[in-house]
Design a protein around this motif. Structure first.
Motif, short mmCIF file in Angstrom:
data_model
loop_
_atom_site.label_atom_id
_atom_site.label_comp_id
_atom_site.label_asym_id
_atom_site.label_seq_id
_atom_site.Cartn_x
_atom_site.Cartn_y
_atom_site.Cartn_z
N ALA A 197 0.82 -1.20 0.00
CA ALA A 197 0.00 0.00 0.00
C ALA A 197 0.86 1.25 0.00
CB ALA A 197 -0.93 -0.02 1.21
N ALA A 198 2.01 1.21 0.65
CA ALA A 198 2.87 2.38 0.75
C ALA A 198 3.49 2.71 -0.60
CB ALA A 198 3.96 2.14 1.78
N GLU A 199 3.53 3.98 -0.93
CA GLU A 199 4.20 4.44 -2.15
C GLU A 199 5.45 5.25 -1.81
OE1 GLU A 199 1.40 6.50 -4.54
OE2 GLU A 199 0.23 4.70 -5.02
N GLU A 200 5.55 5.64 -0.57
CA GLU A 200 6.74 6.36 -0.11
C GLU A 200 6.95 6.09 1.37
OE1 GLU A 200 5.15 10.26 -1.21
OE2 GLU A 200 5.11 10.78 0.92
N ILE A 201 8.21 6.15 1.79
CA ILE A 201 8.53 6.00 3.20
C ILE A 201 9.58 7.02 3.59
CG2 ILE A 201 7.95 3.54 3.27
CD1 ILE A 201 10.96 2.97 3.29
N ARG A 202 9.60 7.35 4.87
CA ARG A 202 10.56 8.31 5.41
C ARG A 202 11.56 7.56 6.27
NH1 ARG A 202 7.68 11.36 9.16
NH2 ARG A 202 6.34 9.53 9.25
N ILE A 203 12.82 7.66 5.89
CA ILE A 203 13.90 6.98 6.60
C ILE A 203 14.82 8.01 7.22
CG2 ILE A 203 15.88 5.44 6.37
CD1 ILE A 203 14.44 3.98 4.17
N ALA A 262 11.49 6.27 15.11
CA ALA A 262 11.14 5.10 14.31
C ALA A 262 10.32 4.10 15.13
CB ALA A 262 12.39 4.44 13.75
N ASN A 263 10.65 3.93 16.39
CA ASN A 263 9.91 3.01 17.25
C ASN A 263 8.48 3.49 17.47
OD1 ASN A 263 10.01 0.59 19.02
ND2 ASN A 263 9.60 2.09 20.64
N ARG A 264 8.31 4.81 17.55
CA ARG A 264 6.96 5.38 17.73
C ARG A 264 6.17 5.44 16.42
NH1 ARG A 264 9.53 9.38 21.56
NH2 ARG A 264 9.93 10.62 19.71
N GLY A 265 6.84 5.25 15.29
CA GLY A 265 6.16 5.35 14.01
C GLY A 265 6.17 6.74 13.42
N LEU A 279 14.95 3.04 9.71
CA LEU A 279 16.33 3.42 9.98
C LEU A 279 17.22 2.79 8.92
CD1 LEU A 279 16.21 2.59 13.79
CD2 LEU A 279 16.14 4.89 12.80
N PRO A 280 18.27 3.48 8.47
CA PRO A 280 19.06 2.95 7.35
C PRO A 280 20.03 1.84 7.70
CG PRO A 280 19.88 5.11 8.00
CD PRO A 280 18.65 4.86 8.81
N PRO A 292 44.70 -3.24 15.31
CA PRO A 292 43.67 -3.71 14.39
C PRO A 292 42.30 -3.15 14.75
CG PRO A 292 44.06 -5.36 16.07
CD PRO A 292 45.05 -4.24 16.33
N PRO A 293 41.27 -3.42 13.94
CA PRO A 293 39.91 -2.99 14.29
C PRO A 293 39.45 -3.62 15.60
CG PRO A 293 40.03 -3.69 12.00
CD PRO A 293 41.33 -4.10 12.64
N LEU A 294 38.61 -2.89 16.31
CA LEU A 294 37.98 -3.45 17.51
C LEU A 294 37.00 -4.55 17.15
CD1 LEU A 294 37.15 -0.19 19.47
CD2 LEU A 294 38.73 -1.97 20.22
N ALA A 295 36.28 -4.36 16.04
CA ALA A 295 35.25 -5.32 15.66
C ALA A 295 34.78 -5.04 14.24
CB ALA A 295 34.06 -5.23 16.61
N LYS A 296 34.21 -6.08 13.62
CA LYS A 296 33.44 -5.91 12.40
C LYS A 296 31.99 -5.68 12.81
CE LYS A 296 36.34 -6.82 8.90
NZ LYS A 296 36.54 -5.92 7.75
N VAL A 297 31.42 -4.61 12.35
CA VAL A 297 30.05 -4.27 12.73
C VAL A 297 29.15 -4.42 11.52
CG1 VAL A 297 28.55 -2.51 13.73
CG2 VAL A 297 30.95 -2.64 14.44
N VAL A 298 28.18 -5.33 11.62
CA VAL A 298 27.24 -5.59 10.54
C VAL A 298 25.98 -4.78 10.80
CG1 VAL A 298 25.96 -7.36 9.28
CG2 VAL A 298 28.20 -7.90 10.29
N LEU A 299 25.56 -4.01 9.81
CA LEU A 299 24.44 -3.08 9.99
C LEU A 299 23.28 -3.44 9.07
CD1 LEU A 299 26.56 0.20 10.10
CD2 LEU A 299 25.72 -1.14 12.03
N TYR A 300 22.07 -3.27 9.62
CA TYR A 300 20.85 -3.68 8.93
C TYR A 300 19.85 -2.53 8.85
CZ TYR A 300 22.52 -8.42 9.96
OH TYR A 300 23.27 -9.57 10.04
N HIS A 301 18.98 -2.62 7.88
CA HIS A 301 17.85 -1.70 7.72
C HIS A 301 16.73 -2.15 8.65
CE1 HIS A 301 14.69 0.68 6.06
NE2 HIS A 301 14.22 -0.23 5.22
N TYR A 302 16.08 -1.19 9.32
CA TYR A 302 14.93 -1.47 10.18
C TYR A 302 13.70 -0.72 9.68
CZ TYR A 302 17.58 -3.73 13.97
OH TYR A 302 18.33 -4.60 14.72
N LEU A 303 12.55 -1.35 9.84
CA LEU A 303 11.27 -0.72 9.53
C LEU A 303 10.38 -0.72 10.76
CD1 LEU A 303 10.45 -2.29 6.04
CD2 LEU A 303 10.69 0.15 6.52
N ASN A 304 9.54 0.31 10.85
CA ASN A 304 8.51 0.31 11.89
C ASN A 304 7.53 -0.82 11.61
OD1 ASN A 304 5.56 1.36 12.74
ND2 ASN A 304 7.10 2.11 14.19
N ALA A 305 6.99 -1.41 12.66
CA ALA A 305 6.11 -2.58 12.53
C ALA A 305 4.87 -2.30 11.68
CB ALA A 305 5.68 -3.06 13.92
#
Length: 245
Positions: A22-28, A68-71, A76-77, A187-200
């Motif tokens: 239904a969505a045609e646009e989203i705000r991130i 984002a949690n409140r909608g 979030l990118p 060396p690096p402290l850690a490899k950080v893997v990042l994900y996209h999140y959507l509001n429920a």
């Protein structure tokens, strides 16, 4: 990698079998940091492939989580896995968008770097709302800053001993500020893997954007966009530094 666990063809079938979104646009949420910008470059194309326009909304890292949690924002990118445990209205899209090196940056304070615990005796600077840095330095002497300009300015002036930031954001900021004392420790402290999140409220988009991101990963398109975006930022920083001379 995600594609090893979930067959690519199956993802596409699952995505295409469902109803049209239904969505045609989203705000991130977005910021001025390199990681946020590179992730958004990927997401703009991924959503365009499923007929949705992404609009960027400039928000501080800590505030964007709450919004984002409140909608009040749709997503979030690029964030670490596990936020959904603390923010129950967020859904993680299970294809990694960006993987980065978490690095330590210092001035003149000597340090033999052996993981996060090496930082405990010192005064450490991190960015507000950056979960991996908050988790890694928990219980230490930490100063929290609103952005990388503040963080690296304080490090250059020796008001803190070390700073934690991603490799690319640290290198860009060092060039932009033309720091003289700041160095990046290996060396690096850690490899950080990042994900996209959507509001429920947008859970119907999850299978579709998952398939779109998986396709881009399979094609090598995701890596190409990230490399292009980072190269452009490095060139812009170099050009800006040249003008100031």
């Amino acid at each position: 990698m995600f594609l090893k666990n979930f067959p690519f063809a199956g993802l596409l079938v699952a995505a295409l079998a469902g109803p049209v979104c239904a969505a045609e646009e989203i705000r991130i949420a977005t910021g001025h940091g390199a990681i946020s910008q590179t992730a958004l470059s990927v997401l703009h194309e991924a959503y365009r492939r499923i007929g949705i326009t992404v609009y960027d909304t400039a928000t501080r890292a800590d505030q964007s989580l709450l919004d984002a949690n409140r909608g009040e924002l749709d997503g979030l990118p690029a964030r670490v896995a596990g936020l959904e445990l603390k923010y129950p209205n967020l859904i993680r899209v299970p294809v990694a968008v960006v993987t980065v090196d978490a690095m330590v940056f210092g001035n003149r304070t000597p340090l033999a770097l052996h993981g996060w615990e090496s930082l405990r005796p010192y005064r450490i600077g991190i960015l507000k709302g950056v979960q991996y840095a908050e988790d890694g330095t928990r219980g230490m002497k930490v100063d929290v800053f609103a952005d990388n300009t503040q963080l690296f300015t304080k490090l250059e002036s020796e008001e803190i001993d070390f700073a934690v930031a991603t490799r690319i954001e640290g290198v860009l900021k060092m060039r932009e500020l033309r720091t003289r004392k700041v160095t990046m420790l290996e060396p690096p402290l850690a490899k950080v893997v990042l994900y996209h999140y959507l509001n429920a409220s947008h859970r119907d988009l999850v299978p579709k954007i998952t398939a779109s991101l998986a396709a881009m990963e399979h094609e090598g398109r995701m890596r190409h966009i990230l490399q292009q975006t980072l190269a452009r930022m490095l060139e812009e920083t170099r050009a800006s530094g040249t003008k100031k001379q």
